[in-house]
Design a protein around this motif. Structure first.
Motif, mmCIF file in Angstrom:
data_model
loop_
_atom_site.group_PDB
_atom_site.id
_atom_site.type_symbol
_atom_site.label_atom_id
_atom_site.label_comp_id
_atom_site.label_asym_id
_atom_site.label_seq_id
_atom_site.Cartn_x
_atom_site.Cartn_y
_atom_site.Cartn_z
ATOM 1 N N HIS A 41 6.794 -4.709 11.848
ATOM 2 C CA HIS A 41 6.166 -3.526 11.908
ATOM 3 C C HIS A 41 6.099 -3.147 13.453
ATOM 4 O O HIS A 41 5.091 -2.872 13.846
ATOM 5 C CB HIS A 41 4.681 -3.293 11.221
ATOM 6 C CG HIS A 41 4.104 -2.311 10.895
ATOM 7 N ND1 HIS A 41 4.065 -1.132 11.835
ATOM 8 C CD2 HIS A 41 3.740 -1.911 9.601
ATOM 9 C CE1 HIS A 41 3.689 0.036 10.948
ATOM 10 N NE2 HIS A 41 3.614 -0.628 9.706
ATOM 11 N N ASP A 63 0.537 -4.306 5.881
ATOM 12 C CA ASP A 63 -0.528 -3.674 7.103
ATOM 13 C C ASP A 63 -1.977 -4.149 7.052
ATOM 14 O O ASP A 63 -2.520 -4.098 6.079
ATOM 15 C CB ASP A 63 -0.448 -2.131 7.205
ATOM 16 C CG ASP A 63 0.830 -1.505 7.474
ATOM 17 O OD1 ASP A 63 1.852 -2.322 7.346
ATOM 18 O OD2 ASP A 63 0.988 -0.170 7.677
ATOM 19 N N HIS A 113 5.821 2.822 3.922
ATOM 20 C CA HIS A 113 6.040 1.780 3.038
ATOM 21 C C HIS A 113 6.796 2.265 1.602
ATOM 22 O O HIS A 113 7.065 1.255 0.889
ATOM 23 C CB HIS A 113 4.971 0.871 2.664
ATOM 24 C CG HIS A 113 4.451 0.287 4.022
ATOM 25 N ND1 HIS A 113 4.323 -0.937 4.222
ATOM 26 C CD2 HIS A 113 3.951 0.928 5.234
ATOM 27 C CE1 HIS A 113 4.062 -1.438 5.516
ATOM 28 N NE2 HIS A 113 3.548 -0.001 6.105
ATOM 29 N N HIS A 128 0.946 -1.203 -0.054
ATOM 30 C CA HIS A 128 -0.049 0.097 0.112
ATOM 31 C C HIS A 128 0.708 1.199 0.102
ATOM 32 O O HIS A 128 2.012 1.106 0.218
ATOM 33 C CB HIS A 128 -0.872 0.104 1.037
ATOM 34 C CG HIS A 128 -0.377 0.040 2.544
ATOM 35 N ND1 HIS A 128 0.556 -0.987 3.065
ATOM 36 C CD2 HIS A 128 -0.591 0.996 3.602
ATOM 37 C CE1 HIS A 128 0.985 -0.343 4.291
ATOM 38 N NE2 HIS A 128 0.138 0.705 4.462
#
Ligand SMILES: [Zn+2]
Ligand SMILES: [Zn+2]
Length: 305
Positions: A244, A186, A68, A63
Motif C-alpha cells: 500500500h 488497510d 481494493h 473491505h
C-alpha cells in the motif's frame, strides 16, 4: 521448489501510480489461486505473473474502498466472456453482496445482457462458449469466519480501518500446506492483526503512510513502517512485506496528485528509509512490496548470530 507462494499483484495506494497498481495479492497453492482484493490492474498483473484469471476460483475482499475493488467488474466480465467454467466464489465483509449486485448487474448491466444474447445466439454446434450467466457465488463473512478452500483455510478477523464511518474491514490468516500467510488489508497497527498473524511465515501489511505523515495529519486508519514492524515483531512472523505504498518516486503527475498524502517527489533512498524504519522494530526479514513480487513458501527464519 515449492509451488506454493504469496504474490503481490498491486503494491500501490489509492493514488494512481504508473509504477504500482492498487492493492491486490494472491496466494497460489498448487493449482489453486486465492485472490485478495481486486484493485486497478489486478487482472493484467495476474496475467503478467503467469496466472490465468479464469483459474482464480475464490476472491476475498478485505473491505470495499475503491482502490481494493475497482478492477472487480472487469475481472468478472472478462473471465466470463473468455470462458470461465467454474463460479467465482466471492467473500467479503457486510456490503459485499450489494457491491457485487450494483457492479455486475447495475454498472455492467448492458454488458451482461450483451453476453447473454451473444451466447444464446451462438449455433448449437459451437461448444467453446461462455456460460449463459455470470458465474458468481457471493457470501458475506463474519469476523472469525472460516472459509475452507481446496488446499487452504482462510480465517477473517476485524482490523481497525474506518469502522467509525461504517467501513467494515477484515484481515486474513491463510493456512497453506507450506506455511501461513497473513494479510492486513488497510489497518492501523492493532491487536487483531497480531493475533491473525501469530507465527506466520509471511505478513503482508499496510504501510500506507510515512510515520511523520500519520502523526501530522492524524491519519490513524492506516499504518506506517514503524507500526507494521511492531505488528510483525509482536506476532513473531518470519517475513514482513510492506505494501500500500505511495507514489514517492513515480512520474511527476502521480507525485503531484498524491502530494496531499505523500508530500513532494522523493529521492529513491526513501524506499531504503521505509524498510529501515520497519527493520528497527522487527528482527525478521523485511521485503519492500512491488507488483509481481513472488514470496515462495515455506520461509526460513535465519537464526540470530
Ligand atoms: Zn481503505
Ligand atoms: Zn486502501
Amino acid at each position: 521448489m515449492s509451488d506454493i507462494a504469496c504474490i503481490v499483484l498491486g503494491s500501490g495506494s489509492a493514488v494512481p501510480d504508473p509504477d504500482r497498481g492498487n492493492p491486490s495479492q494472491c496466494i497460489r497453492i498448487h493449482d489453486e489461486v486465492l485472490l485478495f482484493d481486486c484493485g486497478e490492474r489486478t487482472t493484467i498483473n495476474l496475467i503478467k505473473a503467469g496466472i490465468d484469471p479464469r483459474g482464480v476460483d475464490t476472491l476475498f475482499f478485505t473491505h470495499l474502498h475503491w482502490d481494493h475493488i475497482v478492477d472487480f467488474g472487469y475481472f468478472v466480465m472478462t473471465t466470463w466472456n473468455c470462458g470461465r467454467r467454474v463460479p467465482l466464489r466471492v467473500y467479503g465483509p457486510p456490503g459485499t453482496k450489494a457491491m457485487v449486485e450494483a457492479c455486475v448487474f447495475g454498472m455492467h448491466r448492458t454488458d451482461v445482457e450483451y453476453v447473454r444474447r451473444y451466447v444464446a445466439a451462438l449455433p448449437t454446434h459451437v461448444t467453446e462458449r461462455p456460460l449463459s450467466e455470470p458465474p458468481l457465488a457471493v457470501e458475506e463473512i463474519d469476523v472469525g469466519g472460516i472459509v475452507r478452500t481446496r488446499y487452504g483455510i482462510v480465517t477473517a478477523g476485524a482490523v481497525e480501518h474506518h469502522q467509525r464511518v461504517g467501513t467494515p474491514s477484515v484481515g486474513f490468516r491463510v493456512e497453506t500446506p507450506a506455511g501461513v500467510v497473513a494479510l492486513s488489508g488497510d489497518t492501523r497497527p492493532c491487536q487483531a492483526m497480531i493475533d491473525l498473524a501469530r507465527g506466520a511465515d509471511v505478513l503482508v501489511h499496510d504501510t500506507a503512510f510515512l510515520d511523520e505523515i500519520i502523526e501530522a495529519r492524524q491519519m490513524w486508519s492506516h499504518s506506517g513502517p514503524t507500526g507494521a514492524g511492531r505488528v510483525a515483531q509482536a506476532a513473531g512472523v518470519k517475513t514482513l512485506v510492506l505494501t500500500h505504498l505511495g507514489p514517492y518516486t513515480s512520474c511527476a503527475t502521480a507525485v503531484e496528485m498524491g502530494s496531499m498524502y505523500y508530500g513532494v517527489r522523493r529521492d529513491p533512498s526513501i524506499w531504503e528509509a521505509i524498510v529501515a524504519a520497519a527493520q528497527r522494530e522487527f528482527d525478521g526479514e523485511v521485503l519492500l512490496g512491488r507488483d509481481g513480487l513472488v514470496i515462495p513458501l515455506p520461509r526460513e527464519r535465519a537464526d540470530p548470530c
